[in-house]
Design a protein around this motif. Structure first.
Motif, PDB file in Angstrom:
ATOM      1  N   LYS A 122       7.698 -54.380   7.634  1.00 23.10           N
ATOM      2  CA  LYS A 122       7.136 -53.754   6.434  1.00 23.10           C
ATOM      3  C   LYS A 122       6.826 -54.784   5.349  1.00 23.10           C
ATOM      4  O   LYS A 122       5.984 -54.566   4.515  1.00 23.10           O
ATOM      5  N   LEU A 123       7.552 -55.912   5.368  1.00 23.00           N
ATOM      6  CA  LEU A 123       7.311 -56.972   4.390  1.00 23.00           C
ATOM      7  C   LEU A 123       7.230 -58.299   5.114  1.00 23.00           C
ATOM      8  O   LEU A 123       8.159 -58.682   5.821  1.00 23.00           O
ATOM      9  N   MET A 124       6.092 -58.972   4.990  1.00 21.31           N
ATOM     10  CA  MET A 124       5.908 -60.305   5.576  1.00 21.31           C
ATOM     11  C   MET A 124       5.636 -61.277   4.444  1.00 21.31           C
ATOM     12  O   MET A 124       4.722 -61.059   3.644  1.00 21.31           O
ATOM     13  N   VAL A 125       6.436 -62.354   4.370  1.00 21.69           N
ATOM     14  CA  VAL A 125       6.299 -63.337   3.305  1.00 21.69           C
ATOM     15  C   VAL A 125       6.047 -64.704   3.931  1.00 21.69           C
ATOM     16  O   VAL A 125       6.866 -65.201   4.697  1.00 21.69           O
ATOM     17  N   HIS A 126       4.895 -65.277   3.622  1.00 25.03           N
ATOM     18  CA  HIS A 126       4.542 -66.619   4.093  1.00 25.03           C
ATOM     19  C   HIS A 126       4.835 -67.587   2.951  1.00 25.03           C
ATOM     20  O   HIS A 126       4.269 -67.452   1.869  1.00 25.03           O
ATOM     21  N   CYS A 127       5.729 -68.537   3.196  1.00 27.09           N
ATOM     22  CA  CYS A 127       6.191 -69.448   2.149  1.00 27.09           C
ATOM     23  C   CYS A 127       5.624 -70.850   2.328  1.00 27.09           C
ATOM     24  O   CYS A 127       5.108 -71.196   3.384  1.00 27.09           O
ATOM     25  N   LYS A 128       5.772 -71.644   1.276  1.00 23.02           N
ATOM     26  CA  LYS A 128       5.281 -73.019   1.276  1.00 23.02           C
ATOM     27  C   LYS A 128       6.274 -73.990   1.887  1.00 23.02           C
ATOM     28  O   LYS A 128       5.882 -75.022   2.404  1.00 23.02           O
ATOM     29  N   SER A 129       7.557 -73.689   1.768  1.00 19.94           N
ATOM     30  CA  SER A 129       8.573 -74.654   2.176  1.00 19.94           C
ATOM     31  C   SER A 129       9.824 -73.944   2.656  1.00 19.94           C
ATOM     32  O   SER A 129      10.016 -72.741   2.435  1.00 19.94           O
ATOM     33  N   ARG A 130      10.702 -74.718   3.279  1.00 28.13           N
ATOM     34  CA  ARG A 130      11.988 -74.190   3.746  1.00 28.13           C
ATOM     35  C   ARG A 130      12.837 -73.723   2.572  1.00 28.13           C
ATOM     36  O   ARG A 130      13.534 -72.711   2.668  1.00 28.13           O
ATOM     37  N   GLU A 131      12.772 -74.436   1.455  1.00 31.23           N
ATOM     38  CA  GLU A 131      13.584 -74.074   0.289  1.00 31.23           C
ATOM     39  C   GLU A 131      13.182 -72.716  -0.284  1.00 31.23           C
ATOM     40  O   GLU A 131      14.043 -71.891  -0.603  1.00 31.23           O
ATOM     41  N   VAL A 132      11.881 -72.482  -0.422  1.00 33.35           N
ATOM     42  CA  VAL A 132      11.406 -71.188  -0.941  1.00 33.35           C
ATOM     43  C   VAL A 132      11.740 -70.085   0.058  1.00 33.35           C
ATOM     44  O   VAL A 132      12.183 -69.000  -0.318  1.00 33.35           O
ATOM     45  N   THR A 133      11.559 -70.378   1.348  1.00 33.37           N
ATOM     46  CA  THR A 133      11.873 -69.406   2.392  1.00 33.37           C
ATOM     47  C   THR A 133      13.355 -69.014   2.335  1.00 33.37           C
ATOM     48  O   THR A 133      13.691 -67.833   2.388  1.00 33.37           O
ATOM     49  N   ALA A 134      14.243 -70.001   2.211  1.00 30.17           N
ATOM     50  CA  ALA A 134      15.682 -69.725   2.146  1.00 30.17           C
ATOM     51  C   ALA A 134      16.035 -68.941   0.888  1.00 30.17           C
ATOM     52  O   ALA A 134      16.861 -68.027   0.928  1.00 30.17           O
ATOM     53  N   ALA A 135      15.413 -69.288  -0.233  1.00 29.50           N
ATOM     54  CA  ALA A 135      15.707 -68.591  -1.490  1.00 29.50           C
ATOM     55  C   ALA A 135      15.288 -67.121  -1.423  1.00 29.50           C
ATOM     56  O   ALA A 135      16.031 -66.234  -1.853  1.00 29.50           O
ATOM     57  N   ILE A 136      14.115 -66.861  -0.863  1.00 28.92           N
ATOM     58  CA  ILE A 136      13.669 -65.465  -0.712  1.00 28.92           C
ATOM     59  C   ILE A 136      14.532 -64.767   0.336  1.00 28.92           C
ATOM     60  O   ILE A 136      14.937 -63.614   0.162  1.00 28.92           O
ATOM     61  N   GLY A 137      14.849 -65.469   1.415  1.00 32.03           N
ATOM     62  CA  GLY A 137      15.696 -64.900   2.464  1.00 32.03           C
ATOM     63  C   GLY A 137      17.071 -64.509   1.964  1.00 32.03           C
ATOM     64  O   GLY A 137      17.648 -63.511   2.414  1.00 32.03           O
ATOM     65  N   SER A 138      17.605 -65.266   1.008  1.00 32.08           N
ATOM     66  CA  SER A 138      18.919 -64.930   0.463  1.00 32.08           C
ATOM     67  C   SER A 138      18.873 -63.665  -0.396  1.00 32.08           C
ATOM     68  O   SER A 138      19.916 -63.095  -0.697  1.00 32.08           O
TER      69      SER A 138
END
Length: 128
Positions: A52-68
């Motif tokens: 239902k929600l797909m988020v394409h991030c720029k970096s591992r750090e942004v991905t981890a922050a959103i994932g948390s």
């Protein structure tokens, strides 16, 4: 507020409204992180084969922050859509897409790789 969430097939404009509503409901830190993402999409409940929600991030750090913040985002989106919510949060590397595991697919690892050839069918756990 218009009840656009109960329609069977939202149009592109309605999807944008749902995405904007999600951003408005988030706390300032989560809102800022979503704005750092390359792109994010919300899919209707009728498309059950898609997250239902797909988020394409720029970096591992942004991905981890959103994932948390996945639990917060799932709860907010569930309130908006009225159905169970799954998420995919990822960023690109030359070998493929690296996902933050929000659904416990590769537990106990947090990260997995879908390489270009096998994306979607093979989840390769990655170290933290």
């Amino acid at each position: 507020m218009k009840l656009i969430y109960n329609k069977e097939k939202p149009t592109a404009i309605e999807k944008a409204e749902i995405e904007n509503t999600l951003i408005e409901m988030c706390d300032p830190q989560t809102r800022a992180l979503l704005r750092l993402a390359v792109d994010f999409n919300v899919w209707s409940c009728e498309q059950s084969n898609r997250p239902k929600l797909m988020v394409h991030c720029k970096s591992r750090e942004v991905t981890a922050a959103i994932g948390s913040r996945q639990e917060i985002l799932k709860k907010l989106l569930q309130r908006i859509l009225g159905c169970e919510v799954t998420m995919e949060i990822y960023y690109n590397i030359p070998e493929g897409l690296v996902y933050f595991d929000t659904e416990g697919a590769v537990a106990p690892a947090k990260w997995y790789l879908c390489n270009r050839k096998d994306c979607g069918s093979m989840k390769i756990p990655l170290p933290d």
